[in-house]
Enzyme design. Structure first.
Site, PDB file in Angstrom:
ATOM      1  N   LYS A 173       0.868  -1.176   0.000  1.00  0.00           N
ATOM      2  CA  LYS A 173       0.000   0.000   0.000  1.00  0.00           C
ATOM      3  C   LYS A 173       0.910   1.233   0.000  1.00  0.00           C
ATOM      4  CE  LYS A 173      -1.692   2.973   2.117  1.00  0.00           C
ATOM      5  NZ  LYS A 173      -1.608   4.473   1.862  1.00  0.00           N
ATOM      6  N   GLU A 248       9.567   2.344  10.738  1.00  0.00           N
ATOM      7  CA  GLU A 248      10.597   3.373  10.553  1.00  0.00           C
ATOM      8  C   GLU A 248       9.870   4.703  10.580  1.00  0.00           C
ATOM      9  OE1 GLU A 248      12.521   6.115   9.606  1.00  0.00           O
ATOM     10  OE2 GLU A 248      12.955   5.468   7.566  1.00  0.00           O
ATOM     11  N   CYS A 282      13.694  11.591   5.976  1.00  0.00           N
ATOM     12  CA  CYS A 282      13.591  11.172   7.374  1.00  0.00           C
ATOM     13  C   CYS A 282      14.908  11.374   8.122  1.00  0.00           C
ATOM     14  CB  CYS A 282      13.152   9.714   7.464  1.00  0.00           C
ATOM     15  SG  CYS A 282      14.249   8.540   6.652  1.00  0.00           S
ATOM     16  N   GLU A 383       9.392  17.230  14.508  1.00  0.00           N
ATOM     17  CA  GLU A 383       9.883  17.035  13.146  1.00  0.00           C
ATOM     18  C   GLU A 383       9.052  17.878  12.183  1.00  0.00           C
ATOM     19  OE1 GLU A 383      11.157  13.220  10.381  1.00  0.00           O
ATOM     20  OE2 GLU A 383       9.386  13.059  11.648  1.00  0.00           O
TER      21      GLU A 383
END
Length: 508
Positions: A173, A248, A282, A383
């Site tokens: 997905k 992750e 990331c 973040e």
């Protein structure tokens, strides 16, 4: 094409859902694709479950599975230009960057192809002459693979290649914003010879198309790359079925810079660390942690050079970095910067949407630097996933390590110094999954990738990344079998009539 790929066939969504994919660079319509719902994902899971349970792929010898991954690698290179174009259309990044990604993806399939070909378990020394002990690795089963929008096919490759190499079946997905390279990959997997039902693709939003992958008991493992909030939700959803989870979840990565580091090298790497792909990485070096004595010169140069970075569309030869992925994401980055300024950070550059008329139809945001940040500010800990650099200062090595480790995340970090001993000590003390010394950003498929703390659970790439898609099984063989003699009274022949057992000998 824009369809779902289930049980070896292209199909439309059960409920007829459709989604427009528009370029974040200028808003033009890239394509319409099918929008899957939970029913479609359940059909894909059923196909993957049948494919695994009848062993059509897991029983294929490991060298043959590895050879198929190598064929996929060749097909990726053959179709490199097409894939790069599709990636660029979906993400708005420069074609040159997308082409580099395609080479990295090819290398990923090749590395796991070679690893899968040689994965034959290991013998264990039992210390017993009549015993043979072997640990073998079997596929974990049906995998739900959920991937993000920033590096769509790269993050997909990090999951699909080891899953196939291990002998698993899967349902992929991808992000609903960037589906096209995943669609092409399904074509290439089928061309390479992946059996029907082993590789399945559903397109759509996480709340609908993705949700069954973490709740359905027919799924043995879910691997997710994305945000912390969604990762927590997936872990919670997976708990009732006790399925394996690999997450992750990003990072808030420190770039530790000592005053004795080479100035030009440090400034250049710091710019790349945060402003590559407009900070939508990331592992971006979003926190500059610089020695106080070097602060003024370093930050002044960073500001001057950040102001000169050229924003633009993917086909503009002068473009150095592109747009953010969506209007909603740009709004989030703007709110993040506003919060930092309200908390007392000094806005040194950026912070406002560009006024260039050529950029008005895209989701552009300029390189932004927030100076004089402190550890009590939300911008230091949250973040942004955008082109925003926060600047903190330190006085000595212990102070630098303390500041760099003051984060709930732990994905990556870097240290720059002319003193190798300083670099090694800082690298040893940083609580992050990858540490770069006098460099920032490179990786190889053979080295594990993942983080500490809230950066996730498990690893991708490397041998540990392969092991995420395997279950170890211990097989013990007694080469001279016989009775154990543990319960001698049970050998009373008058009561049990088991006289012949006496002649079988001892197992010792």
């Amino acid at each position: 094409m824009g369809q779902l790929f289930i049980d070896g066939a292209w199909t439309t969504a059960v409920d007829g859902g459709r989604r427009e994919i528009r370029s974040p660079a200028d808003g033009h319509l890239v394509a319409e694709v099918d929008e899957a719902g939970a029913k479609d994902t359940e059909l894909a899971i059923a196909a993957a479950r049948r494919a695994f349970d009848d062993h059509r792929w897991s029983s294929v010898p490991a060298p043959e599975r590895g050879a198929l991954l190598l064929r996929v690698a060749d097909l990726l290179q053959r179709d490199k230009a097409r894939l790069a174009r599709a990636e660029t259309d979906d993400t708005g990044k420069r074609v040159a960057e997308s082409e580099i990604d395609m080479d990295d993806i090819t290398n990923c399939f090749r590395w796991f192809g070679h690893l899968a070909s040689t994965d034959d378990g290991r013998l264990v020394d039992t210390g017993i002459a009549a015993a043979r002990s072997k640990v073998v690795h079997e596929p974990v089963g049906v995998c739900g693979l959920i991937t993000p929008w920033n590096y769509p096919l790269l993050q997909t490759a990090w999951k699909v290649a080891p899953a196939l190499g291990a002998g698993c079946s899967f349902v992929l997905k991808p992000s609903e914003l960037t589906p096209h390279t995943a669609i092409i990959l399904m074509e290439l997997l089928a061309e390479a010879g992946v059996p029907d039902g082993v590789a399945n693709l559903v397109l759509g939003a996480g709340a609908t198309a993705g949700a069954p992958l973490s709740t359905d008991p027919r799924v043995d493992m879910v691997s997710f790359t994305g945000g912390l909030v969604t990762g927590r939700r997936i872990m919670e959803s997976a708990a009732p079925t006790v399925k394996k989870v690999a997450l992750e979840l990003g990072g808030k990565n420190p770039f530790v810079l000592f005053a004795d580091a080479d100035h030009e090298t440090a400034v250049d790497n710091a710019l790349t660390a945060i402003f590559l792909h407009s900070g939508q990485v990331c592992s971006a070096g979003a926190r500059l942690v610089v020695e106080e004595s070097a602060h003024d010169r370093i930050v002044d140069d960073l500001v001057a050079r950040a102001r000169r970075i050229r924003l633009g569309g993917p086909d503009d030869p002068e473009t150095e970095t592109g747009p953010l992925i969506s209007a909603a994401h740009r709004d989030k980055v703007e709110a993040y910067v506003a919060a930092g300024v309200a908390e007392g950070a000094v806005l040194r550059c950026g912070g406002e949407r560009p006024t260039d008329p050529k950029l008005q139809n895209g989701y552009f945001y300029p390189p932004t630097i927030l100076d004089r940040c402190t550890q009590d500010m939300s911008v230091v800990h949250d973040e942004s996933f955008g082109p925003v650099l926060t600047v903190e200062t330190f006085t000595d090595l212990d102070d630098a390590v303390r500041i760099a480790n003051d984060t709930e995340y732990g994905l990556a970090g870097a240290v720059f110094s002319a003193d190798h001993g300083t670099c090694e000590e800082v690298a040893a003390r940083l609580r992050h999954g990858t540490i770069w010394i006098n460099d920032f950003g490179p990786y190889v498929p053979a080295a594990e990738w993942g983080g500490f703390g809230h950066s996730g659970v498990g690893r991708e790439l490397g041998r540990a990344g392969f092991a995420e898609y395997q279950e170890p099984k211990h097989i013990w063989t007694n080469t001279r079998p016989g009775p154990t003699g543990w319960f001698p009274s049970s050998r009373d022949t008058e009561r049990s009539g088991a006289g012949p057992i006496d002649s079988a000998g001892s197992g010792s």
